[in-house]
Design an enzyme around this catalytic site. Structure first.
Site, PDB file in Angstrom:
ATOM      1  CD1 TRP A 101      -2.256  -2.100   1.899  1.00  0.00           C
ATOM      2  CD2 TRP A 101      -3.007  -1.207  -0.020  1.00  0.00           C
ATOM      3  NE1 TRP A 101      -3.297  -2.870   1.436  1.00  0.00           N
ATOM      4  CE2 TRP A 101      -3.786  -2.351   0.270  1.00  0.00           C
ATOM      5  CE3 TRP A 101      -3.293  -0.482  -1.177  1.00  0.00           C
ATOM      6  CZ2 TRP A 101      -4.824  -2.794  -0.553  1.00  0.00           C
ATOM      7  CZ3 TRP A 101      -4.333  -0.923  -2.005  1.00  0.00           C
ATOM      8  CH2 TRP A 101      -5.083  -2.057  -1.683  1.00  0.00           C
ATOM      9  CG  ASP A 168      -3.055   4.142   4.213  1.00  0.00           C
ATOM     10  OD1 ASP A 168      -4.092   3.996   4.888  1.00  0.00           O
ATOM     11  OD2 ASP A 168      -2.806   3.489   3.179  1.00  0.00           O
ATOM     12  CE  LYS A 192      -8.290  -3.010   4.198  1.00  0.00           C
ATOM     13  NZ  LYS A 192      -7.702  -2.008   3.319  1.00  0.00           N
TER      14      LYS A 192
HETATM   15  C1  LIG Z   1      -7.092  -1.638   2.146  1.00  0.00           C
HETATM   16  C2  LIG Z   1      -6.034  -0.617   2.202  1.00  0.00           C
HETATM   17  C3  LIG Z   1      -5.935   0.410   1.250  1.00  0.00           C
HETATM   18  C4  LIG Z   1      -6.846   0.487   0.057  1.00  0.00           C
HETATM   19  O1  LIG Z   1      -8.107   0.848   0.439  1.00  0.00           O
HETATM   20  P1  LIG Z   1      -9.264   1.100  -0.622  1.00  0.00           P
HETATM   21  O2  LIG Z   1     -10.355   1.613   0.248  1.00  0.00           O
HETATM   22  O3  LIG Z   1      -9.588  -0.221  -1.243  1.00  0.00           O
HETATM   23  O4  LIG Z   1      -8.791   2.082  -1.617  1.00  0.00           O
HETATM   24  C5  LIG Z   1      -4.944   1.351   1.403  1.00  0.00           C
HETATM   25  N1  LIG Z   1      -4.097   1.315   2.436  1.00  0.00           N
HETATM   26  C6  LIG Z   1      -4.154   0.350   3.372  1.00  0.00           C
HETATM   27  C7  LIG Z   1      -3.176   0.358   4.501  1.00  0.00           C
HETATM   28  C8  LIG Z   1      -5.123  -0.640   3.290  1.00  0.00           C
HETATM   29  O5  LIG Z   1      -5.181  -1.603   4.217  1.00  0.00           O
END
Ligand SMILES: *Cc1c(COP(=O)(O)O)cnc(C)c1O
Length: 356
Positions: A101, A168, A192
């Site tokens: 990511w 993030d 998540k």
């Molecule tokens: C799942 C995830 C993403 C991507 O998320 P989307 O909502 O599918 O764009 C980005 N960064 C991390 C750390 C993730 O776990």
């Protein structure tokens, strides 16, 4: 059969949240209307949005220099929106590349300016967090991924720097007490640990905005969203509602202190079980192990399929490793009960006995 939901995302949500969300689709708060058919500028939705924002501020203990936004799109949109708002075309942003990511994030930033990848752990298949870096003079910000969902690593102590720190936090937001005031921008896709897919939480310190020359399209402009109170256009009403309910559930269940206690208990139990059973191995460097996503392998690759089959038979959902990583990945987000991890560990024990 009782199912145990270890999905990595979208993932398990608290049962009372699902219950209330389901009721709201038919009859929101006894209004006789579905949440899906009321206007986003009604008082009804205003109250939902305001409670969600207030809950974020409360849980993060943010001071007044921050704004809380609920925006469209997943975290992937933020890979672009962050540099579009904060990186001038002739400037440089620093990125830590400790997982797929983070890798995607810096590649998006390159569309907007220069990128310095200051730390990279791809030399060891991202099985540790590379914290050994120096930041180039004049860099606009440093971007990290607080928890690497795919590889199962997590920052335990965040870097101390004198430029804006951006994270993030998609996969470990609200999972434990954190000093959120050390960040200048935090974003997280909701699906998540915080709600349903379709909405991003963005927390931004106001004074980092408005410093670049690039004209920013309105829908991508953080400042315009702040000015409009997250209501520039129709927000993802239902997804915001599910986040609000989940935030309320976190607060009612002891807040981040309790979430952190539970995360530690669940992950300790699982890692101790992996370490105690020689047929399994967890290759992530111990100090960087994630409390949210544990990645491990069977030493004999031929046993992987039988183990995953057994998991399936026994109602263990979503434990197959990410397609590029393989092995097993167990995600232990806030809503996952300890009992699910206990039952999973019992299964590991009985499998090890049979095949050890
Ligand atoms: C799942 C995830 C993403 C991507 O998320 P989307 O909502 O599918 O764009 C980005 N960064 C991390 C750390 C993730 O776990």
């Amino acid at each position: 059969m009782k199912l145990h939901n270890f999905n990595s995302g979208p993932s398990i949500l608290p049962q009372p949240v699902l219950q209330q969300a389901a009721e709201a689709i038919i009859n929101y708060n006894n209004t006789g209307l579905s949440l899906l058919e009321i206007g986003h500028r009604t008082n009804w939705f205003q109250e939902i949005l305001q409670e969600a924002i207030a809950s974020v501020k409360q849980l993060m203990q943010l001071d007044d220099s921050y704004e809380v936004l609920f925006l469209h799109g997943g975290a992937t949109t933020q890979f672009m929106q962050v540099p579009m708002n904060l990186l001038d075309s002739n400037a440089t942003a620093a990125y830590c590349d400790n997982g797929i990511w983070g890798n995607k994030a810096w590649k998006e930033a390159k569309h907007f300016g220069n990128v310095a990848v200051v730390a990279d752990s791809s030399d060891k298949q991202y099985r540790y967090i590379n914290k050994d870096f120096s930041i180039p003079d004049g860099a606009s910000y440093l971007h990290i991924t607080s928890n690497n969902t795919v590889e199962g690593t997590q920052w335990n102590q965040y870097p101390t720097i004198d430029i804006p720190l951006i994270a993030d936090m998609s996969s470990d937001i609200f999972s434990r007490p954190t000093n959120f005031n050390q960040f200048d921008l935090i974003y997280a896709g909701a699906q998540k640990n915080m709600g349903a897919a379709g909405v991003n939480l963005v927390v931004v310190r106001k004074n980092i905005l408005g410093k670049i020359a690039r004209p920013i399209p309105t829908i991508m402009n953080y400042q315009k969203h702040i000015d409009a109170g997250s209501l520039m256009n129709t927000p993802p009403v239902f997804a915001v509602y599910v986040s609000m309910l989940t935030l309320r559930w976190i607060i009612e269940n002891g807040g981040l202190a309790e979430m952190g206690k539970n995360s530690l208990q669940k992950s300790t139990l699982l890692y101790n079980t992996i370490d105690a059973l020689p047929i399994f191995n967890a290759p992530v460097v111990k100090e960087d192990r994630s409390e949210m996503n544990a990645v491990f392998f069977l030493n004999d690759p031929a046993l992987e399929e039988p183990f995953l089959d057994l998991c399936k038979q026994e109602g263990m959902i979503g434990v197959k490793g990410y397609r590029t990583v393989g092995g097993v990945r167990v995600s232990m987000y806030n809503a996952l009960p300890l009992e699910s991890v206990q039952i999973f560990c019992d299964l590991m024990h009985s499998f090890a006995q049979k095949h050890g």
